[in-house]
Write a protein that holds these residues in place. Structure first.
Motif, PDB file in Angstrom:
ATOM      1  N   ASP A  46     -67.670  26.529  -1.588  1.00 10.80           N
ATOM      2  CA  ASP A  46     -68.066  27.691  -2.362  1.00 10.80           C
ATOM      3  C   ASP A  46     -69.371  28.170  -2.050  1.00 10.80           C
ATOM      4  O   ASP A  46     -69.825  29.419  -2.102  1.00 10.80           O
ATOM      5  CB  ASP A  46     -68.228  27.231  -3.903  1.00 10.80           C
ATOM      6  N   VAL A  47     -70.344  27.257  -1.501  1.00 11.09           N
ATOM      7  CA  VAL A  47     -71.857  27.670  -1.404  1.00 11.09           C
ATOM      8  C   VAL A  47     -72.329  26.519  -0.371  1.00 11.09           C
ATOM      9  O   VAL A  47     -72.043  25.402  -0.553  1.00 11.09           O
ATOM     10  CB  VAL A  47     -72.692  27.814  -2.383  1.00 11.09           C
ATOM     11  N   VAL A  48     -72.729  27.053   0.853  1.00  6.95           N
ATOM     12  CA  VAL A  48     -73.651  26.098   1.593  1.00  6.95           C
ATOM     13  C   VAL A  48     -75.022  26.315   1.532  1.00  6.95           C
ATOM     14  O   VAL A  48     -75.741  27.429   1.502  1.00  6.95           O
ATOM     15  CB  VAL A  48     -73.018  26.505   3.257  1.00  6.95           C
ATOM     16  N   ILE A  49     -75.741  25.109   1.294  1.00  4.11           N
ATOM     17  CA  ILE A  49     -77.240  25.209   1.121  1.00  4.11           C
ATOM     18  C   ILE A  49     -77.914  24.384   2.258  1.00  4.11           C
ATOM     19  O   ILE A  49     -77.849  23.301   2.648  1.00  4.11           O
ATOM     20  CB  ILE A  49     -77.538  24.027  -0.115  1.00  4.11           C
ATOM     21  N   GLU A  61     -80.200  28.467  12.786  1.00  8.75           N
ATOM     22  CA  GLU A  61     -79.128  28.189  14.044  1.00  8.75           C
ATOM     23  C   GLU A  61     -77.717  28.054  13.336  1.00  8.75           C
ATOM     24  O   GLU A  61     -76.658  28.562  13.858  1.00  8.75           O
ATOM     25  CB  GLU A  61     -79.721  27.283  14.772  1.00  8.75           C
ATOM     26  N   VAL A  62     -77.601  27.020  12.460  1.00  4.74           N
ATOM     27  CA  VAL A  62     -76.507  26.718  11.848  1.00  4.74           C
ATOM     28  C   VAL A  62     -75.778  27.803  11.120  1.00  4.74           C
ATOM     29  O   VAL A  62     -74.659  28.207  11.304  1.00  4.74           O
ATOM     30  CB  VAL A  62     -76.588  25.661  10.771  1.00  4.74           C
ATOM     31  N   CYS A  63     -76.677  28.860  10.331  1.00  2.00           N
ATOM     32  CA  CYS A  63     -75.980  29.750   9.662  1.00  2.00           C
ATOM     33  C   CYS A  63     -75.458  30.819  10.718  1.00  2.00           C
ATOM     34  O   CYS A  63     -74.388  31.451  10.472  1.00  2.00           O
ATOM     35  CB  CYS A  63     -77.202  30.419   8.887  1.00  2.00           C
ATOM     36  N   ALA A  64     -76.524  31.188  11.728  1.00  2.00           N
ATOM     37  CA  ALA A  64     -75.729  31.878  12.804  1.00  2.00           C
ATOM     38  C   ALA A  64     -74.359  31.595  13.302  1.00  2.00           C
ATOM     39  O   ALA A  64     -73.578  32.450  13.714  1.00  2.00           O
ATOM     40  CB  ALA A  64     -76.781  32.086  13.751  1.00  2.00           C
ATOM     41  N   GLU A  65     -74.070  30.128  13.737  1.00  2.00           N
ATOM     42  CA  GLU A  65     -73.162  29.593  14.170  1.00  2.00           C
ATOM     43  C   GLU A  65     -71.891  29.687  13.124  1.00  2.00           C
ATOM     44  O   GLU A  65     -70.867  30.153  13.499  1.00  2.00           O
ATOM     45  CB  GLU A  65     -73.395  28.329  14.519  1.00  2.00           C
ATOM     46  N   ILE A  66     -72.440  29.638  11.814  1.00  2.00           N
ATOM     47  CA  ILE A  66     -71.123  29.598  10.904  1.00  2.00           C
ATOM     48  C   ILE A  66     -70.501  31.080  10.933  1.00  2.00           C
ATOM     49  O   ILE A  66     -69.364  31.273  10.897  1.00  2.00           O
ATOM     50  CB  ILE A  66     -71.515  29.350   9.472  1.00  2.00           C
ATOM     51  N   ARG A  67     -71.413  31.973  10.934  1.00  2.00           N
ATOM     52  CA  ARG A  67     -70.904  33.667  10.951  1.00  2.00           C
ATOM     53  C   ARG A  67     -70.107  33.806  12.275  1.00  2.00           C
ATOM     54  O   ARG A  67     -69.459  34.665  12.267  1.00  2.00           O
ATOM     55  CB  ARG A  67     -72.293  34.333  10.849  1.00  2.00           C
ATOM     56  N   GLN A  72     -67.137  33.478   5.898  1.00  2.00           N
ATOM     57  CA  GLN A  72     -68.186  34.198   5.026  1.00  2.00           C
ATOM     58  C   GLN A  72     -68.448  33.577   3.951  1.00  2.00           C
ATOM     59  O   GLN A  72     -68.963  34.004   2.971  1.00  2.00           O
ATOM     60  CB  GLN A  72     -67.225  35.576   4.637  1.00  2.00           C
ATOM     61  N   VAL A  73     -68.534  32.191   4.103  1.00  2.00           N
ATOM     62  CA  VAL A  73     -69.049  31.338   3.015  1.00  2.00           C
ATOM     63  C   VAL A  73     -70.447  31.715   2.664  1.00  2.00           C
ATOM     64  O   VAL A  73     -71.151  31.994   3.441  1.00  2.00           O
ATOM     65  CB  VAL A  73     -68.890  29.867   3.292  1.00  2.00           C
ATOM     66  N   PRO A  74     -70.805  31.719   1.407  1.00  2.00           N
ATOM     67  CA  PRO A  74     -72.115  31.896   0.856  1.00  2.00           C
ATOM     68  C   PRO A  74     -73.075  30.957   1.450  1.00  2.00           C
ATOM     69  O   PRO A  74     -72.883  29.838   1.211  1.00  2.00           O
ATOM     70  CB  PRO A  74     -71.949  32.201  -0.614  1.00  2.00           C
ATOM     71  N   VAL A  75     -74.223  31.256   2.017  1.00  2.00           N
ATOM     72  CA  VAL A  75     -75.215  30.597   2.372  1.00  2.00           C
ATOM     73  C   VAL A  75     -76.622  30.662   2.011  1.00  2.00           C
ATOM     74  O   VAL A  75     -76.794  31.644   1.731  1.00  2.00           O
ATOM     75  CB  VAL A  75     -75.245  30.487   4.106  1.00  2.00           C
ATOM     76  N   LEU A  76     -76.957  29.737   1.321  1.00  2.00           N
ATOM     77  CA  LEU A  76     -78.426  29.750   0.429  1.00  2.00           C
ATOM     78  C   LEU A  76     -79.352  29.094   1.336  1.00  2.00           C
ATOM     79  O   LEU A  76     -79.102  27.836   1.873  1.00  2.00           O
ATOM     80  CB  LEU A  76     -78.093  29.254  -0.827  1.00  2.00           C
ATOM     81  N   MET A  77     -80.434  29.541   1.902  1.00  2.00           N
ATOM     82  CA  MET A  77     -81.462  28.898   2.721  1.00  2.00           C
ATOM     83  C   MET A  77     -82.578  28.319   1.948  1.00  2.00           C
ATOM     84  O   MET A  77     -82.998  29.033   0.866  1.00  2.00           O
ATOM     85  CB  MET A  77     -81.993  29.690   3.631  1.00  2.00           C
ATOM     86  N   LEU A  78     -82.935  27.149   1.999  1.00  2.00           N
ATOM     87  CA  LEU A  78     -84.165  26.470   1.410  1.00  2.00           C
ATOM     88  C   LEU A  78     -85.076  26.513   2.401  1.00  2.00           C
ATOM     89  O   LEU A  78     -85.109  25.765   3.626  1.00  2.00           O
ATOM     90  CB  LEU A  78     -83.780  24.969   1.063  1.00  2.00           C
ATOM     91  N   ALA A 114     -74.483  32.536  -8.906  1.00  2.00           N
ATOM     92  CA  ALA A 114     -74.576  33.957  -8.442  1.00  2.00           C
ATOM     93  C   ALA A 114     -73.930  34.353  -6.950  1.00  2.00           C
ATOM     94  O   ALA A 114     -72.948  35.093  -6.819  1.00  2.00           O
ATOM     95  CB  ALA A 114     -76.025  34.637  -8.362  1.00  2.00           C
ATOM     96  N   LEU A 115     -74.171  33.475  -6.022  1.00  2.00           N
ATOM     97  CA  LEU A 115     -73.638  33.371  -4.631  1.00  2.00           C
ATOM     98  C   LEU A 115     -72.259  33.115  -4.901  1.00  2.00           C
ATOM     99  O   LEU A 115     -71.405  33.687  -4.288  1.00  2.00           O
ATOM    100  CB  LEU A 115     -74.206  32.736  -3.808  1.00  2.00           C
ATOM    101  N   ALA A 116     -71.727  32.217  -5.668  1.00  2.00           N
ATOM    102  CA  ALA A 116     -70.349  31.763  -5.679  1.00  2.00           C
ATOM    103  C   ALA A 116     -69.570  32.891  -6.668  1.00  2.00           C
ATOM    104  O   ALA A 116     -68.494  33.174  -6.091  1.00  2.00           O
ATOM    105  CB  ALA A 116     -70.051  30.512  -6.840  1.00  2.00           C
ATOM    106  N   ARG A 117     -69.970  33.625  -7.448  1.00  2.00           N
ATOM    107  CA  ARG A 117     -69.469  34.663  -8.350  1.00  2.00           C
ATOM    108  C   ARG A 117     -69.212  35.981  -7.190  1.00  2.00           C
ATOM    109  O   ARG A 117     -68.173  36.532  -7.106  1.00  2.00           O
ATOM    110  CB  ARG A 117     -70.328  35.157  -9.265  1.00  2.00           C
ATOM    111  N   ARG A 118     -70.168  35.997  -6.258  1.00  2.00           N
ATOM    112  CA  ARG A 118     -69.947  37.218  -5.266  1.00  2.00           C
ATOM    113  C   ARG A 118     -69.281  37.010  -3.903  1.00  2.00           C
ATOM    114  O   ARG A 118     -68.901  37.673  -3.214  1.00  2.00           O
ATOM    115  CB  ARG A 118     -71.331  37.526  -4.882  1.00  2.00           C
ATOM    116  N   SER A 119     -68.785  35.776  -3.849  1.00  2.00           N
ATOM    117  CA  SER A 119     -68.074  34.962  -2.643  1.00  2.00           C
ATOM    118  C   SER A 119     -66.740  35.875  -2.728  1.00  2.00           C
ATOM    119  O   SER A 119     -65.907  36.031  -3.407  1.00  2.00           O
ATOM    120  CB  SER A 119     -67.653  33.629  -2.919  1.00  2.00           C
ATOM    121  N   HIS A 120     -66.385  35.999  -1.241  1.00  2.00           N
ATOM    122  CA  HIS A 120     -65.077  36.551  -0.772  1.00  2.00           C
ATOM    123  C   HIS A 120     -63.904  35.466  -0.490  1.00  2.00           C
ATOM    124  O   HIS A 120     -62.944  35.793  -0.273  1.00  2.00           O
ATOM    125  CB  HIS A 120     -65.094  37.439   0.186  1.00  2.00           C
ATOM    126  N   ASN A 121     -64.529  34.174  -0.614  1.00  2.00           N
ATOM    127  CA  ASN A 121     -63.830  33.031   0.007  1.00  2.00           C
ATOM    128  C   ASN A 121     -63.112  32.408  -1.275  1.00  2.00           C
ATOM    129  O   ASN A 121     -63.575  31.462  -1.999  1.00  2.00           O
ATOM    130  CB  ASN A 121     -64.910  31.916   0.469  1.00  2.00           C
TER     131      ASN A 121
END
Length: 222
Positions: A46-49, A61-67, A72-78, A114-121
């Motif tokens: 539902d969300v990748v942190i 780099e991980v986020c770019a490769e996921i895309r 389209q999984v929501p990605v939250l960056m720490l 919030a990210l999970a609610r907006r997710s198209h996945n």
């Protein structure tokens, strides 16, 4: 929710796992970018942190490769980086949101929701069906046809991980880590007892699927 956490700081990672599971989330925890990418593209979350500074591959780099893989999984960056340029760089790599360290857990949890609610996945949004079994991941409940099967929290976690990975054989170590958590002092006997109790409840409810043992490996639903 089913979450992937990529954080190489062991102390922070254990604390996050504890806090997230207290919020009734299922969490997979990895400690480097290559593992994060493997998990993110091979399973549904539902969300990748992602922590920004991961070994092997950075969070960016991980986020770019996921895309690039089309997810389209929501990605939250720490991140400890709070300059405008760094924020833009993270968002341009495909991240949906970011939280700057140190952060308040209530804010982190609110951003995850919030990210999970907006997710198209939406494939994991409410109910997953495996035969007659219906797993409701919002209500944390399980039904066989119209009959609710009363499960303890650990029994629900077992069914959640088996059903969301239907068709796959999960090892004992995988199940112990996902149900009890990383570094938990839990034996195979604890898992076997949990499986036995859950199997009986499925049988009593006359489910057409069961938890099957795979010799010398682990368990699967089928």
């Amino acid at each position: 929710m089913n979450l992937l956490l990529a954080e190489d700081d062991a102390k922070l990672g254990r604390l996050l796992i504890h806090k997230l599971k207290n919020e009734f989330h299922q969490v997979d925890w990895v400690k480097d970018g290559e593992s994060a990418l493997d998990y993110a593209v091979s399973q549904m979350y539902d969300v990748v942190i992602l922590d920004w500074m991961l070994p092997k591959l950075t969070g960016q780099e991980v986020c770019a490769e996921i895309r690039k893989e089309g997810s389209q999984v929501p990605v939250l960056m720490l991140t400890a980086r709070d300059s405008i340029d760094d924020r833009v760089l993270g968002l341009d790599s495909g991240a949906d949101d970011y939280v700057v360290k140190p952060f308040e857990f209530d804010e982190l949890f609110a951003r995850i929701r919030a990210l999970a609610r907006r997710s198209h996945n939406t494939i994991q949004e409410d109910v997953i069906h495996v035969g007659m079994i219906q797993l409701n991941r919002t209500a944390h409940s399980l039904h066989v046809q119209d009959q609710q099967v009363p499960l303890t929290y650990k029994e629900y976690q077992l069914m959640d991980v088996l059903i969301t990975n239907a068709g796959k054989v999960l090892t004992r170590d995988q199940l112990i880590e996902r149900i009890w958590g990383f570094d938990a002092e839990v034996s195979n006997n604890n898992l076997d007892v949990l499986v036995k109790l859950t199997r009986k409840k499925l049988k009593d409810a006359k489910a057409d699927k069961a938890i099957k043992s795979v010799r010398n490996v682990g368990y699967q639903i089928g």
